[in-house]
Design a protein around this motif. Structure first.
Motif, short mmCIF file in Angstrom:
data_model
loop_
_atom_site.label_atom_id
_atom_site.label_comp_id
_atom_site.label_asym_id
_atom_site.label_seq_id
_atom_site.Cartn_x
_atom_site.Cartn_y
_atom_site.Cartn_z
N MET A 1 0.83 -1.21 0.00
CA MET A 1 0.00 0.00 0.00
C MET A 1 0.86 1.25 0.00
O MET A 1 0.56 2.23 -0.70
CB MET A 1 -0.93 0.01 1.21
N ILE A 2 1.93 1.24 0.77
CA ILE A 2 2.83 2.40 0.80
C ILE A 2 3.47 2.61 -0.57
O ILE A 2 3.56 3.73 -1.07
CB ILE A 2 3.89 2.24 1.91
N MET A 3 3.92 1.51 -1.17
CA MET A 3 4.54 1.63 -2.50
C MET A 3 3.54 2.13 -3.54
O MET A 3 3.89 2.97 -4.38
CB MET A 3 5.13 0.27 -2.93
N ALA A 4 2.30 1.66 -3.46
CA ALA A 4 1.27 2.14 -4.38
C ALA A 4 0.97 3.61 -4.13
O ALA A 4 0.77 4.38 -5.08
CB ALA A 4 0.00 1.31 -4.23
N GLY A 5 0.96 4.01 -2.87
CA GLY A 5 0.73 5.42 -2.54
C GLY A 5 1.85 6.31 -3.04
O GLY A 5 1.61 7.42 -3.52
N LEU A 6 3.08 5.84 -2.94
CA LEU A 6 4.20 6.62 -3.46
C LEU A 6 4.17 6.71 -4.98
O LEU A 6 4.49 7.74 -5.56
CB LEU A 6 5.53 6.02 -2.99
N TYR A 7 3.76 5.62 -5.63
CA TYR A 7 3.71 5.59 -7.09
C TYR A 7 2.64 6.53 -7.62
O TYR A 7 2.85 7.24 -8.60
CB TYR A 7 3.44 4.16 -7.57
N THR A 8 1.47 6.56 -6.96
CA THR A 8 0.37 7.41 -7.43
C THR A 8 0.39 8.80 -6.82
O THR A 8 -0.38 9.66 -7.24
CB THR A 8 -0.99 6.75 -7.12
N GLY A 9 1.22 9.01 -5.83
CA GLY A 9 1.28 10.32 -5.19
C GLY A 9 0.17 10.53 -4.18
O GLY A 9 -0.17 11.67 -3.86
N THR A 10 -0.42 9.46 -3.69
CA THR A 10 -1.53 9.54 -2.74
C THR A 10 -1.00 9.37 -1.32
O THR A 10 -0.51 8.31 -0.96
CB THR A 10 -2.57 8.44 -3.03
N SER A 11 -1.10 10.41 -0.53
CA SER A 11 -0.60 10.33 0.83
C SER A 11 -1.52 9.52 1.74
O SER A 11 -1.09 9.02 2.78
CB SER A 11 -0.40 11.72 1.41
N VAL A 12 -2.79 9.36 1.35
CA VAL A 12 -3.72 8.59 2.17
C VAL A 12 -3.30 7.12 2.21
O VAL A 12 -3.30 6.51 3.28
CB VAL A 12 -5.17 8.73 1.62
N LEU A 13 -2.92 6.55 1.07
CA LEU A 13 -2.46 5.16 1.05
C LEU A 13 -1.19 5.00 1.88
O LEU A 13 -1.04 4.00 2.59
CB LEU A 13 -2.20 4.70 -0.38
N CYS A 14 -0.30 5.96 1.80
CA CYS A 14 0.93 5.88 2.59
C CYS A 14 0.62 5.93 4.08
O CYS A 14 1.21 5.18 4.86
CB CYS A 14 1.87 7.03 2.21
N THR A 15 -0.30 6.78 4.47
CA THR A 15 -0.66 6.91 5.87
C THR A 15 -1.33 5.63 6.39
O THR A 15 -1.01 5.15 7.48
CB THR A 15 -1.59 8.11 6.08
N ILE A 16 -2.25 5.08 5.61
CA ILE A 16 -2.92 3.85 6.01
C ILE A 16 -1.91 2.71 6.11
O ILE A 16 -1.94 1.92 7.06
CB ILE A 16 -4.05 3.50 5.03
N GLY A 17 -0.99 2.62 5.17
CA GLY A 17 0.04 1.60 5.21
C GLY A 17 0.93 1.75 6.43
O GLY A 17 1.28 0.76 7.08
N PHE A 18 1.29 2.97 6.75
CA PHE A 18 2.13 3.21 7.93
C PHE A 18 1.41 2.80 9.20
O PHE A 18 2.00 2.15 10.09
CB PHE A 18 2.53 4.68 8.00
#
Length: 66
Positions: free
Chosen positions: A27-44
């Protein structure tokens, strides 16, 4: 003596925590790829919860079961 399933043992719980960490990493990698901070936050948050599973189980929940 009562039989426990694999996921009701400590090894099973740690296996689930490992799977959650791997999903959170994706999820973090997908968030970084798409530029979505919500996915990065949920993954964290998922990683933090999975990493805290073992200490909470050993030091808090095991004390409450006794």
């Amino acid at each position: 003596m009562e039989q426990k399933g694999f996921f009701q043992t400590k090894a099973g719980g740690l296996t689930i925590a490992f799977i959650v960490i791997m999903v959170a990493f994706a999820m973090i990698m997908a968030g970084l790829y798409t530029g979505t901070s919500v996915l990065c936050t949920i993954g964290f948050v998922l990683i933090v919860v999975a990493m805290l599973y073992s200490p909470v189980e050993v030091y808090i929940l095991s004390k409450l079961k006794k």
